[in-house]
Design a protein around this motif. Structure first.
Motif, PDB file in Angstrom:
ATOM      1  N   ARG A 142       0.849  -1.191   0.000  1.00  0.00           N
ATOM      2  CA  ARG A 142       0.000   0.000   0.000  1.00  0.00           C
ATOM      3  C   ARG A 142       0.884   1.238   0.000  1.00  0.00           C
ATOM      4  O   ARG A 142       1.813   1.369   0.796  1.00  0.00           O
ATOM      5  CB  ARG A 142      -0.933   0.032   1.217  1.00  0.00           C
ATOM      6  CG  ARG A 142      -1.957  -1.093   1.220  1.00  0.00           C
ATOM      7  CD  ARG A 142      -3.043  -0.870   2.260  1.00  0.00           C
ATOM      8  NE  ARG A 142      -3.911   0.245   1.911  1.00  0.00           N
ATOM      9  CZ  ARG A 142      -4.949   0.152   1.073  1.00  0.00           C
ATOM     10  NH1 ARG A 142      -5.241  -1.002   0.487  1.00  0.00           N
ATOM     11  NH2 ARG A 142      -5.704   1.201   0.821  1.00  0.00           N
ATOM     12  N   LYS A 143       0.596   2.125  -0.934  1.00  0.00           N
ATOM     13  CA  LYS A 143       1.294   3.392  -1.047  1.00  0.00           C
ATOM     14  C   LYS A 143       0.258   4.500  -1.122  1.00  0.00           C
ATOM     15  O   LYS A 143      -0.621   4.483  -1.992  1.00  0.00           O
ATOM     16  CB  LYS A 143       2.178   3.431  -2.298  1.00  0.00           C
ATOM     17  CG  LYS A 143       3.259   2.345  -2.348  1.00  0.00           C
ATOM     18  CD  LYS A 143       4.348   2.560  -1.320  1.00  0.00           C
ATOM     19  CE  LYS A 143       5.476   1.550  -1.496  1.00  0.00           C
ATOM     20  NZ  LYS A 143       6.523   1.696  -0.468  1.00  0.00           N
ATOM     21  N   ARG A 144       0.348   5.447  -0.174  1.00  0.00           N
ATOM     22  CA  ARG A 144      -0.598   6.564  -0.133  1.00  0.00           C
ATOM     23  C   ARG A 144      -2.038   6.061  -0.132  1.00  0.00           C
ATOM     24  O   ARG A 144      -2.916   6.621  -0.790  1.00  0.00           O
ATOM     25  CB  ARG A 144      -0.363   7.514  -1.303  1.00  0.00           C
ATOM     26  CG  ARG A 144       1.007   8.174  -1.290  1.00  0.00           C
ATOM     27  CD  ARG A 144       1.184   9.127  -2.455  1.00  0.00           C
ATOM     28  NE  ARG A 144       2.488   9.767  -2.422  1.00  0.00           N
ATOM     29  CZ  ARG A 144       2.932  10.612  -3.344  1.00  0.00           C
ATOM     30  NH1 ARG A 144       2.153  10.905  -4.391  1.00  0.00           N
ATOM     31  NH2 ARG A 144       4.124  11.153  -3.257  1.00  0.00           N
ATOM     32  N   GLY A 145      -2.283   4.984   0.611  1.00  0.00           N
ATOM     33  CA  GLY A 145      -3.621   4.451   0.765  1.00  0.00           C
ATOM     34  C   GLY A 145      -4.116   3.608  -0.394  1.00  0.00           C
ATOM     35  O   GLY A 145      -5.251   3.126  -0.381  1.00  0.00           O
ATOM     36  N   GLU A 146      -3.265   3.398  -1.412  1.00  0.00           N
ATOM     37  CA  GLU A 146      -3.671   2.631  -2.588  1.00  0.00           C
ATOM     38  C   GLU A 146      -2.944   1.297  -2.622  1.00  0.00           C
ATOM     39  O   GLU A 146      -1.743   1.217  -2.385  1.00  0.00           O
ATOM     40  CB  GLU A 146      -3.345   3.418  -3.865  1.00  0.00           C
ATOM     41  CG  GLU A 146      -3.800   2.725  -5.143  1.00  0.00           C
ATOM     42  CD  GLU A 146      -3.504   3.543  -6.386  1.00  0.00           C
ATOM     43  OE1 GLU A 146      -4.141   3.290  -7.423  1.00  0.00           O
ATOM     44  OE2 GLU A 146      -2.624   4.426  -6.321  1.00  0.00           O
ATOM     45  N   ASP A 171      -1.317  -0.198 -10.495  1.00  0.00           N
ATOM     46  CA  ASP A 171      -2.592  -0.056  -9.781  1.00  0.00           C
ATOM     47  C   ASP A 171      -3.595  -1.114 -10.228  1.00  0.00           C
ATOM     48  O   ASP A 171      -3.277  -1.993 -11.037  1.00  0.00           O
ATOM     49  CB  ASP A 171      -3.149   1.367  -9.939  1.00  0.00           C
ATOM     50  CG  ASP A 171      -3.568   1.705 -11.368  1.00  0.00           C
ATOM     51  OD1 ASP A 171      -3.714   0.790 -12.199  1.00  0.00           O
ATOM     52  OD2 ASP A 171      -3.746   2.906 -11.655  1.00  0.00           O
ATOM     53  N   ARG A 177       2.484   2.916 -11.868  1.00  0.00           N
ATOM     54  CA  ARG A 177       2.451   4.055 -10.960  1.00  0.00           C
ATOM     55  C   ARG A 177       3.810   4.391 -10.366  1.00  0.00           C
ATOM     56  O   ARG A 177       4.096   5.548 -10.064  1.00  0.00           O
ATOM     57  CB  ARG A 177       1.449   3.790  -9.832  1.00  0.00           C
ATOM     58  CG  ARG A 177       0.002   3.794 -10.286  1.00  0.00           C
ATOM     59  CD  ARG A 177      -0.368   5.116 -10.907  1.00  0.00           C
ATOM     60  NE  ARG A 177      -1.781   5.188 -11.299  1.00  0.00           N
ATOM     61  CZ  ARG A 177      -2.312   6.205 -11.958  1.00  0.00           C
ATOM     62  NH1 ARG A 177      -1.548   7.231 -12.309  1.00  0.00           N
ATOM     63  NH2 ARG A 177      -3.591   6.199 -12.282  1.00  0.00           N
ATOM     64  N   ARG A 178       4.656   3.359 -10.183  1.00  0.00           N
ATOM     65  CA  ARG A 178       5.966   3.586  -9.578  1.00  0.00           C
ATOM     66  C   ARG A 178       6.988   2.630 -10.162  1.00  0.00           C
ATOM     67  O   ARG A 178       6.649   1.565 -10.661  1.00  0.00           O
ATOM     68  CB  ARG A 178       5.938   3.361  -8.060  1.00  0.00           C
ATOM     69  CG  ARG A 178       5.196   4.396  -7.250  1.00  0.00           C
ATOM     70  CD  ARG A 178       5.421   4.112  -5.783  1.00  0.00           C
ATOM     71  NE  ARG A 178       4.743   5.084  -4.942  1.00  0.00           N
ATOM     72  CZ  ARG A 178       5.208   5.538  -3.783  1.00  0.00           C
ATOM     73  NH1 ARG A 178       6.365   5.091  -3.334  1.00  0.00           N
ATOM     74  NH2 ARG A 178       4.533   6.417  -3.075  1.00  0.00           N
ATOM     75  N   MET A 194       7.769   8.267 -10.288  1.00  0.00           N
ATOM     76  CA  MET A 194       6.346   8.406  -9.982  1.00  0.00           C
ATOM     77  C   MET A 194       5.630   8.758 -11.287  1.00  0.00           C
ATOM     78  O   MET A 194       5.880   9.813 -11.872  1.00  0.00           O
ATOM     79  CB  MET A 194       6.132   9.494  -8.939  1.00  0.00           C
ATOM     80  CG  MET A 194       7.102   9.414  -7.747  1.00  0.00           C
ATOM     81  SD  MET A 194       6.903   7.938  -6.742  1.00  0.00           S
ATOM     82  CE  MET A 194       5.416   8.375  -5.838  1.00  0.00           C
ATOM     83  N   SER A 196       2.255   9.358 -13.857  1.00  0.00           N
ATOM     84  CA  SER A 196       0.868   9.827 -13.884  1.00  0.00           C
ATOM     85  C   SER A 196       0.565  10.353 -15.286  1.00  0.00           C
ATOM     86  O   SER A 196       1.401  10.302 -16.188  1.00  0.00           O
ATOM     87  CB  SER A 196       0.642  10.916 -12.827  1.00  0.00           C
ATOM     88  OG  SER A 196       1.496  12.032 -13.071  1.00  0.00           O
ATOM     89  N   VAL A 220      10.731   6.131   1.952  1.00  0.00           N
ATOM     90  CA  VAL A 220       9.749   7.106   1.482  1.00  0.00           C
ATOM     91  C   VAL A 220      10.415   8.045   0.465  1.00  0.00           C
ATOM     92  O   VAL A 220      11.470   8.621   0.746  1.00  0.00           O
ATOM     93  CB  VAL A 220       9.179   7.927   2.650  1.00  0.00           C
ATOM     94  CG1 VAL A 220       8.211   8.988   2.141  1.00  0.00           C
ATOM     95  CG2 VAL A 220       8.506   7.015   3.661  1.00  0.00           C
ATOM     96  N   ALA A 223      10.096  14.313  -1.702  1.00  0.00           N
ATOM     97  CA  ALA A 223       9.358  15.054  -2.729  1.00  0.00           C
ATOM     98  C   ALA A 223      10.150  16.205  -3.338  1.00  0.00           C
ATOM     99  O   ALA A 223      10.024  16.484  -4.532  1.00  0.00           O
ATOM    100  CB  ALA A 223       8.041  15.574  -2.153  1.00  0.00           C
TER     101      ALA A 223
END
Length: 238
Positions: A142-146, A171, A177-178, A194, A196, A220, A223
């Motif tokens: 799970r990454k950022r809730g996904e 996903d 996604r990564r 990352m 998108s 982590v 950013a």
């Protein structure tokens, strides 16, 4: 359905990919890595052409509007608009990669890095289906809730890429996604891509935005500042 099979289907399918021979795109590559390694670099308006099945990428507008850069696994060339060769370097891929650990890069080193960066971006995930790749699905994370499915990939020596072993994160829809791997440009540094902004061009799904970040000791991504931002404005496959 296996993870790689579902990812390939979501990305346009192997049948469509096998029909392609070349890609063209407009892109920008910006960020701290360009500035710190090669201070003269301006890669905001790149016209890029390349082969979908061989590692060959040509940049127009590389570092300046009147400069072309030609990347191949064992060579890199800088050309004037009229085709005059301004600089070139030939070496084994391992020698090129070792050179990326230097404190600063010249424009030939930058062109080599950007060449395999863009080619791997466009060829993934299709190249992962080649028989000499080793793939293994890892437990979900799970990454950022996904919830993301993970694929560990071991690349064959013939492919110039970021690292021999890489971990891809997809996903629930099969979108990339990564990507995590050890950095080529520095020792003991882990990198995260990352992804998108996925769009279809000629039926092929491409993430149009990619941010490269350093991964902290606790796993982590950091950013700011991003190492690189890659943006693809348009693309065609044919």
């Amino acid at each position: 359905m296996g993870l790689l099979e579902s990812v390939l289907r979501a990305s346009g399918g192997m049948d469509l990919w096998r029909l392609t021979r070349r890609f063209t795109l407009h892109a920008s590559i910006t960020g701290a890595l360009c500035i710190e390694k090669c201070d003269s670099a301006s890669l905001k308006e790149l016209a890029v052409e390349g082969s979908t099945h061989n590692q060959a990428v040509d940049f127009t507008g590389f570092a300046r509007v009147d400069l072309r850069a030609l990347y191949r696994p064992d060579s890199v060339v800088l050309e004037a608009p009229d085709g005059r060769r301004l600089a070139s370097r030939n070496a084994a891929p391992a020698e090129f990669r070792a050179g990326l650990k230097s404190v600063t890069w010249d424009e030939l080193q930058l062109a080599y890095y950007c060449g395999y960066l863009i080619w791997n971006h466009l060829a993934t995930p299709f190249i992962l289906a080649d028989p000499d790749f080793e793939t293994k699905e890892l437990p979900r994370t799970r990454k950022r809730g996904e919830s993301l499915r993970r694929l560990r990939v071991v690349y064959p020596a013939r492919v110039v890429t970021h690292a021999t072993v890489q971990t891809f994160y997809f996903d629930r829809e099969g979108l990339l996604r990564r990507l995590h791997y050890p950095a080529a440009h520095a020792d003991a540094v882990q990198i995260a891509h990352m992804f998108s902004g996925h769009q279809r061009f000629s039926g092929i799904l491409v993430p149009t935005l990619c941010r490269l970040l350093t991964i902290s000791a606790d796993g982590v991504p950091i950013a700011k500042p991003p190492l690189l931002d890659v943006e693809i404005f348009d693309a065609t496959f044919g």
